[in-house]
Design a protein around this motif. Sequence first.
Motif, PDB file in Angstrom:
ATOM      1  N   THR A  90       0.939  -1.266  -0.002  1.00  0.00           N
ATOM      2  CA  THR A  90       0.220  -0.200   0.035  1.00  0.00           C
ATOM      3  C   THR A  90       0.877   1.242  -0.013  1.00  0.00           C
ATOM      4  O   THR A  90       0.785   2.352  -0.739  1.00  0.00           O
ATOM      5  N   PHE A  91       1.808   1.386   0.831  1.00  0.00           N
ATOM      6  CA  PHE A  91       2.853   2.327   1.061  1.00  0.00           C
ATOM      7  C   PHE A  91       3.813   2.581  -0.219  1.00  0.00           C
ATOM      8  O   PHE A  91       4.173   3.693  -0.288  1.00  0.00           O
ATOM      9  N   LEU A  92       4.000   1.497  -0.799  1.00  0.00           N
ATOM     10  CA  LEU A  92       5.056   1.466  -1.964  1.00  0.00           C
ATOM     11  C   LEU A  92       4.403   1.899  -3.381  1.00  0.00           C
ATOM     12  O   LEU A  92       4.732   2.653  -3.923  1.00  0.00           O
ATOM     13  N   VAL A  93       3.004   1.901  -3.601  1.00  0.00           N
ATOM     14  CA  VAL A  93       2.360   1.835  -4.829  1.00  0.00           C
ATOM     15  C   VAL A  93       1.516   3.113  -4.697  1.00  0.00           C
ATOM     16  O   VAL A  93       0.712   3.731  -5.362  1.00  0.00           O
ATOM     17  N   VAL A  94       1.853   4.010  -3.496  1.00  0.00           N
ATOM     18  CA  VAL A  94       0.953   5.022  -3.341  1.00  0.00           C
ATOM     19  C   VAL A  94       1.226   6.172  -4.415  1.00  0.00           C
ATOM     20  O   VAL A  94       2.462   6.371  -4.813  1.00  0.00           O
ATOM     21  N   THR A  95       0.267   7.242  -4.736  1.00  0.00           N
ATOM     22  CA  THR A  95       0.290   8.107  -5.814  1.00  0.00           C
ATOM     23  C   THR A  95       0.668   9.387  -4.967  1.00  0.00           C
ATOM     24  O   THR A  95      -0.003   9.960  -4.241  1.00  0.00           O
ATOM     25  N   GLY A  96       1.786  10.084  -5.196  1.00  0.00           N
ATOM     26  CA  GLY A  96       2.242  11.267  -4.615  1.00  0.00           C
ATOM     27  C   GLY A  96       2.887  12.422  -5.514  1.00  0.00           C
ATOM     28  O   GLY A  96       3.477  13.414  -5.000  1.00  0.00           O
TER      29      GLY A  96
END
Length: 443
Positions: free
Chosen positions: A371-377
């Motif tokens: 979840t935290f790796l594929v986050v869109t930022g």
Amino acid sequence: MDNVKGTCTVDSSGSDSEIDPVRNKNEMSQLIGDDRPFHILAFGVFGFILQIFFSIGISASQDILEETLLPTPVLLISASLPFFVITSVLPCFVLKLSHKALLVPVVGLGITGVLLYALVEAVFLRVTGVIVVSTGVAIGEVTFVSMTALYSDTAMSSYSAGTGVGFIAGPLYYTAMTTLICLPPETTVLIISWMPAVIFPFYITIERRRFKPQGDTISHKEVSYTVLTSENLPVKDNPSCEEKKTLIWQNSHLMLACFVGYFSEFLTLNGVVTTLAFPNSFFDPRNHFVYYACVFMIGECIGRSYLSILFILNSKCTPVIARTWILSAVLLGLFIFLTLTSWYRFLHSVWIVLLLIFNMGLLAGSLYLNTFLVVTGGDDVQGKAFSRAFLSLGPSTGVLMAGLVGLVLEPTLREHCLQSTELREFCFTRSMGGWNKSTSCLR
């Protein structure tokens, strides 16, 4: 760089089994960066210290509530409510606050809370200790996941691996001390109450990077340059309200998947398997829950650490699961199955339940990391930092909702068991006579 390992992700447009290389750096952050080894170690330590106390609190929940009929989800709500409040509010301010100012309550609240539920007898004060510890852990979670945006994604993987190791170390330590060495739960917790203080020396010794507006830097296009390791990384201004709304919308599917997954796993562990004990197992009902929590955390550790393990093994491909809803759906299915198991009692071996709980931990750990790796930022550091801080709301909301539902579910399952079976002492994994050396130690 020629020696950078390839990153793989489950293709969201193809079949679930396809793994394609990520070619666009905006779609997936680079997992292997040039951070110093000590940075990677430090973030692992941060995650470890936060989660070892959270996991010990889960393992000790039946002992904290011993001699009472209070539902186990009371502790879950006590731990998740401050987590929910902090992860709802702090992401809006974490980019503006000093990391040092945030770490002081992380350490202070952690030590104070542990001392409360280790030294006092009143159940109310013990529950208060759980609330205090959870508050410190929540502040630390938002602080550290946002800090990882200032480093490569290796820092995020290391932090996740550290939380995984903390998840397994806590239950293993608690189980060994209370069932093998046979120390009372209070003494067991008191021995490690000092550990949050370790955060300070590690934070002081790492290269501290801060968010700095890009306008403070001067660009010289005609001059060749090399990337330098700087204390203040140039990034864009803080995201505006509209940009934050956009980031929240873009990451809402990830938060929803995280919510469902955490709701399923914590309701199962704290509201379902607490009513599952087996007369043919080699340990007493109280120890059933200790072993349930232990195998769950082992699975969680592996799930959160698998990318770091592959990196250590020099793997050429680090698979990242972009379709995190698949993990959440399986977790929900396991929750339903174990609920039916408690109601109908069609399983007669504790080993099957232990295996299913291990798989839940494995899936839950993978869900957290991916979840935290594929986050869109977006393309800037602060966008990624805000998005990661925002995603912390998904787990906290899921845990809180699990606690609220568990207030009804656990007593219902226990009462149904008491009415439908002659083995009444196996309907609850809690000692009703206080901690007793003769029954609480491994026989």
